[in-house]
Scaffold this active site. Structure first.
Site, PDB file in Angstrom:
ATOM      1  CG  LEU A   1      -2.015  -1.028   1.327  1.00  0.00           C
ATOM      2  CD1 LEU A   1      -2.778  -0.865   2.642  1.00  0.00           C
ATOM      3  CD2 LEU A   1      -2.962  -0.924   0.143  1.00  0.00           C
ATOM      4  CG  ASP A   2       0.241   4.192  -2.903  1.00  0.00           C
ATOM      5  OD1 ASP A   2       1.036   3.355  -3.355  1.00  0.00           O
ATOM      6  OD2 ASP A   2      -0.677   4.702  -3.566  1.00  0.00           O
ATOM      7  CG  LEU A   3       3.918   7.571   3.321  1.00  0.00           C
ATOM      8  CD1 LEU A   3       4.752   6.680   4.220  1.00  0.00           C
ATOM      9  CD2 LEU A   3       4.704   8.820   2.918  1.00  0.00           C
TER      10      LEU A   3
ATOM     11  CB  THR B   1      -3.061   3.633   0.737  1.00  0.00           C
ATOM     12  OG1 THR B   1      -3.026   4.468  -0.414  1.00  0.00           O
ATOM     13  CG2 THR B   1      -4.269   2.707   0.648  1.00  0.00           C
TER      14      THR B   1
ATOM     15  CG  HIS C   1       0.574   5.293  -7.187  1.00  0.00           C
ATOM     16  ND1 HIS C   1       1.303   6.454  -7.282  1.00  0.00           N
ATOM     17  CD2 HIS C   1       1.089   4.626  -6.127  1.00  0.00           C
ATOM     18  CE1 HIS C   1       2.214   6.495  -6.326  1.00  0.00           C
ATOM     19  NE2 HIS C   1       2.104   5.395  -5.610  1.00  0.00           N
TER      20      HIS C   1
END
Length: 229
Positions: free
Chosen positions: A101-103, A105, A184
């Site tokens: 997961l993104d930073l 998210t 993303h």
């Protein structure tokens, strides 16, 4: 196996630190203090460090974590704290996330030391579904449901995304199910229809549903593990 190698492996420290702890008489084998790292132990012997038994890790491990914002899904990062901050297990650095997961998210992250198991989740050929809860900047229109179902052309991509299921909850909130893991992807899909994701939370991977508070983790059940075998 040599005692110093055993301790370094299961405590996640260097042999230099192990030798210091041995000299400090913090290690026992079957109740007897052992100060030599060269001492050879057998599988049936009980090794204790500072009064706690060290149980050899012989089986693969599987966990779910509810990731907060501000943490990266890696074992080491020079700029940001990693998700291993939340994992109170022996040798957490041996674990990896099955789908990052993104930073910024939040939500469900699956952690394991079983590479074959995680490959079944991340490999495109397995089409593992992931469910996201999305908050957007602009109001959502009902025609987006069909647009997402048909696939969306992302910037710098040669092919459309795989069909995705969009459920509109209200003007600014939706649930999106995708079966890919492009870079993303969720944010780029909404950007392609002139909207901006302001909050993103992963709620489900395959049949595994997030059911723990933010910042907490738990072992997966055998049924959850088997769902990807």
């Amino acid at each position: 196996m040599r005692l110093d190698k055993f301790l370094a492996h299961h405590l996640g420290v260097s042999r230099t630190i192990v030798n210091k702890e041995l000299k400090a008489q913090k290690v026992t084998v079957n109740g007897d203090i052992v100060k030599s790292g060269a001492y050879h132990i057998s599988p049936d012997q009980i090794v204790e460090y500072d009064g706690f038994e060290i149980v050899p890790i012989t089986k693969n491990r599987y966990f779910m974590l509810n990731k907060p914002q501000g943490y990266v899904c890696s074992t080491d990062d020079p700029e940001h704290p990693t998700i291993l901050y939340f994992i109170d297990e022996p040798m957490p650095e041996k674990l990896h996330s099955a789908g990052r997961l993104d930073l910024d998210t939040t939500g469900l992250v699956l952690l394991t030391d079983d590479g074959k198991w995680s490959h079944r989740i991340t490999s495109p050929k397995h089409h593992c579904e992931k469910v996201y809860q999305v908050t957007v900047e602009q109001p959502l229109n009902a025609n987006l449901i069909e647009i997402f179902r048909q696939g969306i052309q992302l910037k710098s991509e040669k092919t459309l995304t795989e069909p995705a299921k969009l459920v509109i909850l209200d003007d600014y909130h939706a649930e999106l199910t995708i079966s890919e893991g492009r870079y993303h992807q969720v944010k780029r899909m909404f950007a392609a229809v002139n909207n901006h994701v302001i909050q993103l939370h992963r709620h489900q991977i395959g049949n595994i549903i997030l059911d723990i508070p933010e910042g907490e983790y738990r072992p997966l059940t055998q049924d959850e593990i088997n769902s990807f075998k």
